[in-house]
Design a protein around this motif. Structure first.
Motif, PDB file in Angstrom:
ATOM      1  N   SER A  90      68.384  47.813  36.251  1.00 50.77           N
ATOM      2  CA  SER A  90      67.951  49.006  36.985  1.00 50.77           C
ATOM      3  C   SER A  90      69.128  49.912  37.295  1.00 50.77           C
ATOM      4  O   SER A  90      69.001  51.139  37.257  1.00 50.77           O
ATOM      5  CB  SER A  90      67.275  48.615  38.290  1.00 50.77           C
ATOM      6  OG  SER A  90      66.000  48.138  38.021  1.00 50.77           O
ATOM      7  N   GLY A  91      70.262  49.287  37.611  1.00 51.83           N
ATOM      8  CA  GLY A  91      71.457  50.093  37.856  1.00 51.83           C
ATOM      9  C   GLY A  91      71.818  50.895  36.627  1.00 51.83           C
ATOM     10  O   GLY A  91      72.100  52.092  36.711  1.00 51.83           O
ATOM     11  N   MET A  92      71.749  50.224  35.457  1.00 54.85           N
ATOM     12  CA  MET A  92      72.065  50.932  34.215  1.00 54.85           C
ATOM     13  C   MET A  92      71.035  52.022  33.935  1.00 54.85           C
ATOM     14  O   MET A  92      71.383  53.126  33.497  1.00 54.85           O
ATOM     15  CB  MET A  92      72.133  49.940  33.048  1.00 54.85           C
ATOM     16  CG  MET A  92      73.523  49.341  32.873  1.00 54.85           C
ATOM     17  SD  MET A  92      73.488  47.706  32.098  1.00 54.85           S
ATOM     18  CE  MET A  92      72.728  48.049  30.543  1.00 54.85           C
ATOM     19  N   VAL A  93      69.773  51.704  34.186  1.00 54.57           N
ATOM     20  CA  VAL A  93      68.713  52.708  34.006  1.00 54.57           C
ATOM     21  C   VAL A  93      68.989  53.909  34.902  1.00 54.57           C
ATOM     22  O   VAL A  93      68.907  55.066  34.470  1.00 54.57           O
ATOM     23  CB  VAL A  93      67.323  52.113  34.339  1.00 54.57           C
ATOM     24  CG1 VAL A  93      66.265  53.208  34.393  1.00 54.57           C
ATOM     25  CG2 VAL A  93      66.947  51.058  33.316  1.00 54.57           C
ATOM     26  N   ILE A  95      71.846  54.943  36.236  1.00 55.33           N
ATOM     27  CA  ILE A  95      73.011  55.715  35.781  1.00 55.33           C
ATOM     28  C   ILE A  95      72.649  56.545  34.553  1.00 55.33           C
ATOM     29  O   ILE A  95      72.904  57.752  34.497  1.00 55.33           O
ATOM     30  CB  ILE A  95      74.193  54.768  35.478  1.00 55.33           C
ATOM     31  CG1 ILE A  95      74.712  54.161  36.780  1.00 55.33           C
ATOM     32  CG2 ILE A  95      75.318  55.515  34.773  1.00 55.33           C
ATOM     33  CD1 ILE A  95      75.673  53.002  36.589  1.00 55.33           C
ATOM     34  N   ALA A  96      71.978  55.889  33.588  1.00 49.15           N
ATOM     35  CA  ALA A  96      71.613  56.607  32.361  1.00 49.15           C
ATOM     36  C   ALA A  96      70.684  57.776  32.675  1.00 49.15           C
ATOM     37  O   ALA A  96      70.861  58.884  32.163  1.00 49.15           O
ATOM     38  CB  ALA A  96      70.942  55.645  31.378  1.00 49.15           C
ATOM     39  N   THR A  97      69.700  57.533  33.545  1.00 53.58           N
ATOM     40  CA  THR A  97      68.725  58.580  33.848  1.00 53.58           C
ATOM     41  C   THR A  97      69.397  59.760  34.543  1.00 53.58           C
ATOM     42  O   THR A  97      69.170  60.913  34.186  1.00 53.58           O
ATOM     43  CB  THR A  97      67.603  58.026  34.747  1.00 53.58           C
ATOM     44  OG1 THR A  97      67.165  56.791  34.203  1.00 53.58           O
ATOM     45  CG2 THR A  97      66.454  58.988  34.835  1.00 53.58           C
ATOM     46  N   VAL A  98      70.236  59.465  35.553  1.00 49.91           N
ATOM     47  CA  VAL A  98      70.872  60.551  36.296  1.00 49.91           C
ATOM     48  C   VAL A  98      71.815  61.326  35.380  1.00 49.91           C
ATOM     49  O   VAL A  98      71.856  62.558  35.406  1.00 49.91           O
ATOM     50  CB  VAL A  98      71.605  60.003  37.537  1.00 49.91           C
ATOM     51  CG1 VAL A  98      72.485  61.069  38.158  1.00 49.91           C
ATOM     52  CG2 VAL A  98      70.598  59.504  38.556  1.00 49.91           C
ATOM     53  N   LEU A  99      72.550  60.615  34.533  1.00 48.27           N
ATOM     54  CA  LEU A  99      73.475  61.295  33.624  1.00 48.27           C
ATOM     55  C   LEU A  99      72.724  62.188  32.633  1.00 48.27           C
ATOM     56  O   LEU A  99      73.187  63.260  32.270  1.00 48.27           O
ATOM     57  CB  LEU A  99      74.325  60.285  32.855  1.00 48.27           C
ATOM     58  CG  LEU A  99      75.461  59.641  33.658  1.00 48.27           C
ATOM     59  CD1 LEU A  99      76.265  58.692  32.780  1.00 48.27           C
ATOM     60  CD2 LEU A  99      76.374  60.702  34.260  1.00 48.27           C
ATOM     61  N   ILE A 174      66.604  51.841  27.684  1.00 45.21           N
ATOM     62  CA  ILE A 174      66.218  53.083  26.985  1.00 45.21           C
ATOM     63  C   ILE A 174      64.820  53.520  27.403  1.00 45.21           C
ATOM     64  O   ILE A 174      64.580  54.662  27.792  1.00 45.21           O
ATOM     65  CB  ILE A 174      66.280  52.880  25.451  1.00 45.21           C
ATOM     66  CG1 ILE A 174      67.726  52.677  25.009  1.00 45.21           C
ATOM     67  CG2 ILE A 174      65.658  54.068  24.726  1.00 45.21           C
ATOM     68  CD1 ILE A 174      67.879  52.283  23.550  1.00 45.21           C
ATOM     69  N   THR A 175      63.882  52.565  27.364  1.00 39.12           N
ATOM     70  CA  THR A 175      62.492  52.895  27.668  1.00 39.12           C
ATOM     71  C   THR A 175      62.333  53.376  29.109  1.00 39.12           C
ATOM     72  O   THR A 175      61.677  54.384  29.373  1.00 39.12           O
ATOM     73  CB  THR A 175      61.595  51.668  27.437  1.00 39.12           C
ATOM     74  OG1 THR A 175      61.895  51.152  26.142  1.00 39.12           O
ATOM     75  CG2 THR A 175      60.136  52.024  27.526  1.00 39.12           C
ATOM     76  N   LEU A 176      62.965  52.669  30.040  1.00 40.25           N
ATOM     77  CA  LEU A 176      62.827  53.057  31.448  1.00 40.25           C
ATOM     78  C   LEU A 176      63.512  54.394  31.724  1.00 40.25           C
ATOM     79  O   LEU A 176      62.990  55.224  32.476  1.00 40.25           O
ATOM     80  CB  LEU A 176      63.406  51.975  32.358  1.00 40.25           C
ATOM     81  CG  LEU A 176      62.537  50.724  32.524  1.00 40.25           C
ATOM     82  CD1 LEU A 176      63.256  49.686  33.371  1.00 40.25           C
ATOM     83  CD2 LEU A 176      61.197  51.074  33.157  1.00 40.25           C
ATOM     84  N   ALA A 177      64.681  54.618  31.118  1.00 42.20           N
ATOM     85  CA  ALA A 177      65.402  55.879  31.350  1.00 42.20           C
ATOM     86  C   ALA A 177      64.550  57.055  30.913  1.00 42.20           C
ATOM     87  O   ALA A 177      64.483  58.082  31.584  1.00 42.20           O
ATOM     88  CB  ALA A 177      66.735  55.876  30.608  1.00 42.20           C
ATOM     89  N   HIS A 178      63.851  56.882  29.781  1.00 35.19           N
ATOM     90  CA  HIS A 178      62.977  57.952  29.331  1.00 35.19           C
ATOM     91  C   HIS A 178      61.786  58.120  30.264  1.00 35.19           C
ATOM     92  O   HIS A 178      61.412  59.229  30.639  1.00 35.19           O
ATOM     93  CB  HIS A 178      62.485  57.669  27.903  1.00 35.19           C
ATOM     94  CG  HIS A 178      61.424  58.608  27.451  1.00 35.19           C
ATOM     95  ND1 HIS A 178      60.105  58.236  27.308  1.00 35.19           N
ATOM     96  CD2 HIS A 178      61.485  59.922  27.148  1.00 35.19           C
ATOM     97  CE1 HIS A 178      59.404  59.282  26.921  1.00 35.19           C
ATOM     98  NE2 HIS A 178      60.218  60.312  26.817  1.00 35.19           N
TER      99      HIS A 178
END
Lengths: 302, 366
Positions: A90-93, A95-99, A174-178
């Motif tokens: 979730s942390g990675m999601v 970071i990826a999402t905010v970036l 990837i899926t969650l970030a999208h």
């Protein structure tokens, strides 16, 4: 007759009380929301909390106070391990999402001059289909014979399909970030939109380059939006179980999958409740840590 | 180009689409001057200021700053600083943080910087306010912080974009005096944009009056007020009564002018710009007309009329006097040196207006 008089007198008194007393009026007006909060949020939490101290015996609960579930949680390594992995994913999601979301929000807030609404609506377009469909779409994209692999193969870049695309933590990220992008774009957009443009000019005027002005003015002023976006993405994704179970594979399972199995196949509701409570506390602790971190960052900037 | 000029506009134009915001502007600003750009809203004065700051690039022409062409240097590389109209105080920083913002690259030690900040806080009369947050400041205090933030950079020119517009009248008058004193104290060139003519007159060494993207006239406040060069300037600054006239004869720098309403009168008008038969405007300021209620012995430089409405403004009164042969009334302003004597000024009363020879301004009419 007499009855009617007293009735209207009581009504008058009540009315007077309602108009005169600030607290009475406040609670009365608040009552619908308050009831919804109590029955929709507080009660289930109490139930969950109580349940976590009971035990399961076949189809019945043993309704005596017991810490056995919590002991099991810490004794069997799988629970803590999966919980930590969930936090990490979730942390990675987040970071990826905010970036990904920040540049998009920045673009709409500062570069789009007219029809901003259309851009905002376009961002929500993926949400017009169901969450499940979007996850399946990613499965088709990332799969062994999926769009990416077959595309690269037909272009001659690959001879063997890439196996690492699907059924692992990366595919979950990837899926969650999208899936959560819009939830991050909107709060960041709002906080950027609120920034007075003359503040950016003042930054340039006082000798800072465009990039330094971004770092010293825009970014700190948009931090509330970034914080909101992070929480909006982080909190729900920790407990997500649909995406990991569909694209995560065995290495991509998250705490939500364990909780779901406890309430499902394993038929151990008290254990599921205990895992939920532990997961809740961990998330709360993580948020506290995060808010403390951003707060001290803001202080350092100031 | 004048070598002592700190700013030089050379044929500067700025177009926004089809709108000419600034149209072929040419003038110099001297070192150490308090220079104002004055004009109605939309006259291009703010655009001109923003071109000096670097927020707008001229469509053609060039802005020189201390002899250097500026059009390619970004705002952060220019030796000028700006006080924004809404002050643009950084809300996430306190007063010290705001003032220190531009000093990151100054290469000062912590203690040197602290000393400098204390100095400017002293200068703007806000000592001890360093740790206040941006939201704990009043309008006047925000304005001072914006000034301090710009001044600590020791710019060659300080740009001020209608900085007093948001303040109430009393505070504005006080800040005008302080700004003027500050400018004289530190000797930095101030380029000041305003639509408030009174403010421009109070503060400036020189004023450029602008209209529709062009500079109409540049002169000192008293020159602009007492001997404006055009009807537009005469009308825009203060109040003015205009009468149509025609030059009938000329003797040195004095001309006789024939008017329908004021009769024959004489006035000073430079000989080289006048010809007999030329159509001119005769302009007289309201406070330079003296109403008398008994018929004067000499009929030169006086005219008979009838009292119309009057307005009491405290320190002075305004009268509208109707003349024969003229539909709109003449505005007369009278200082209320004594307590107001209402009974003296009755509508329809006969009145004679007198003026001194040098009260008349003659302007070309076409």
């Amino acid at each position: 007759m007499n009855n009617a008089v007293t009735l209207s007198e009581t009504r008058l008194k009540l009315r007077k009380l309602f108009l005169k007393s600030e607290p009475v009026r406040g609670y009365t007006l608040l009552s619908p929301t308050l009831l919804a909060m109590i029955f929709g949020l507080a009660m289930p939490l109490v139930v969950l909390f109580t349940l976590s101290f009971w035990l399961q015996e076949y189809l019945d609960f043993i309704r005596t106070f017991s810490l056995a579930n919590y002991l099991e949680f810490f004794q069997k390594p799988i629970y803590v391990k999966v919980l930590l992995k969930s936090i990490r994913i979730s942390g990675m999601v987040t970071i990826a999402t905010v970036l990904l979301a920040y540049p998009m929000a920045y673009f709409i807030a500062f570069r789009v001059k007219s029809n901003k609404l259309i851009w905002l609506i376009l961002i929500t377009v993926p949400f017009w289909t169901s969450y499940l469909l979007r996850v399946f779409a990613w499965k088709i994209m990332l799969g062994y014979n999926g769009v990416i692999n077959s595309g690269l193969k037909s272009l001659g870049f690959l001879t063997e399909p890439l196996a690492f695309l699907l059924y692992n933590p990366t595919s979950v990220v990837i899926t969650l970030a999208h899936a959560w992008a819009a939830f991050a774009i909107l709060p960041i957009y709002v906080s950027l939109e609120k920034i007075d443009r003359s503040l950016l000019e003042a930054g340039r005027d006082l000798g800072e380059s465009a990039w330094m002005t971004f770092l010293r003015v825009t970014l700190p002023l948009s931090l509330p939006g970034v914080i909101a976006a992070s929480l909006l993405v982080f909190i729900p994704t920790v407990g997500d179980y649909v995406t990991p179970s569909l694209v995560g594979g065995p290495r991509g399972i998250m705490i939500g999958n364990l909780i779901q199995s406890m309430f499902g196949q394993s038929q151990n509701w008290p254990m599921g409740a205990a895992i939920s409570v532990m997961s809740m506390f961990t998330v709360a602790a993580m948020i506290g840590l995060f808010l403390w971190g951003t707060h001290s960052y803001r202080k350092r900037v100031a | 180009m004048d070598h002592d000029a700190i700013i030089s506009f050379q044929n500067v134009s700025k177009h926004f689409g089809k709108v000419k915001a600034v149209d072929h502007v040419n003038f110099d600003i001297q070192r150490g001057e308090f220079f104002s750009l004055l004009g109605p809203s939309g006259c291009g004065k703010t655009t001109l200021l923003r071109m000096v700051a670097g927020f707008e690039t001229p469509s053609s022409g060039e802005v020189f700053l201390d002899g250097e062409p500026m059009s390619v240097s970004p705002p952060n590389r220019r030796p000028v600083n700006m006080v924004f109209q809404n002050y643009a105080i950084f809300p996430h920083l306190d007063v010290r943080g705001n003032i220190a913002f531009g000093m990151r690259k100054a290469g000062l030690t912590r203690s040197e910087l602290d000393r400098r900040i204390d100095e400017v806080l002293e200068l703007i009369k806000l000592p001890g306010y360093g740790r206040r947050g941006a939201d704990e400041l009043s309008g006047g205090q925000r304005q001072r912080v914006a000034l301090a933030r710009a001044l600590i950079k020791q710019p060659k020119v300080l740009l001020l974009d209608e900085p007093l517009g948001a303040l109430d009248k009393k505070l504005r008058e006080q800040m005008q005096i302080e700004l003027r004193q500050l400018q004289q104290q530190i000797g930095i060139t101030f380029l000041f944009v305003t639509h408030d003519q009174e403010e421009a007159l109070t503060l400036s060494d020189r004023i450029a009056v602008m209209s529709e993207g062009q500079v109409i006239e540049i002169a000192s406040p008293s020159q602009l007020y007492e001997s404006p060069g055009s009807r537009f300037v005469a009308d825009f600054i203060g109040s003015m009564n205009f009468f149509e006239g025609e030059i009938s004869s000329q003797e040195g720098s004095t001309v006789r002018i024939q008017t329908q309403t004021l009769g024959d009168l004489s006035a000073a008008y430079p000989a080289e710009s006048s010809t007999v038969g030329q159509r001119v405007w005769v302009a007289i300021r309201p406070e330079k007309l003296l109403p008398v209620f008994t018929e004067p012995q000499s009929r030169t430089n006086s005219v008979a009329g009838q009292m119309g409405a009057s307005a009491y403004l405290g320190d002075r009164s305004h009268f509208y006097v109707y003349l024969a042969q003229r539909r709109e009334p003449v505005l007369v302003a009278l200082q209320n040196l004594e307590r107001m004597k209402d009974h003296l000024y009755q509508p329809n009363q006969s009145v004679w207006l007198q003026w001194a020879l040098d009260a008349v301004v003659v302007l070309p009419r076409d």
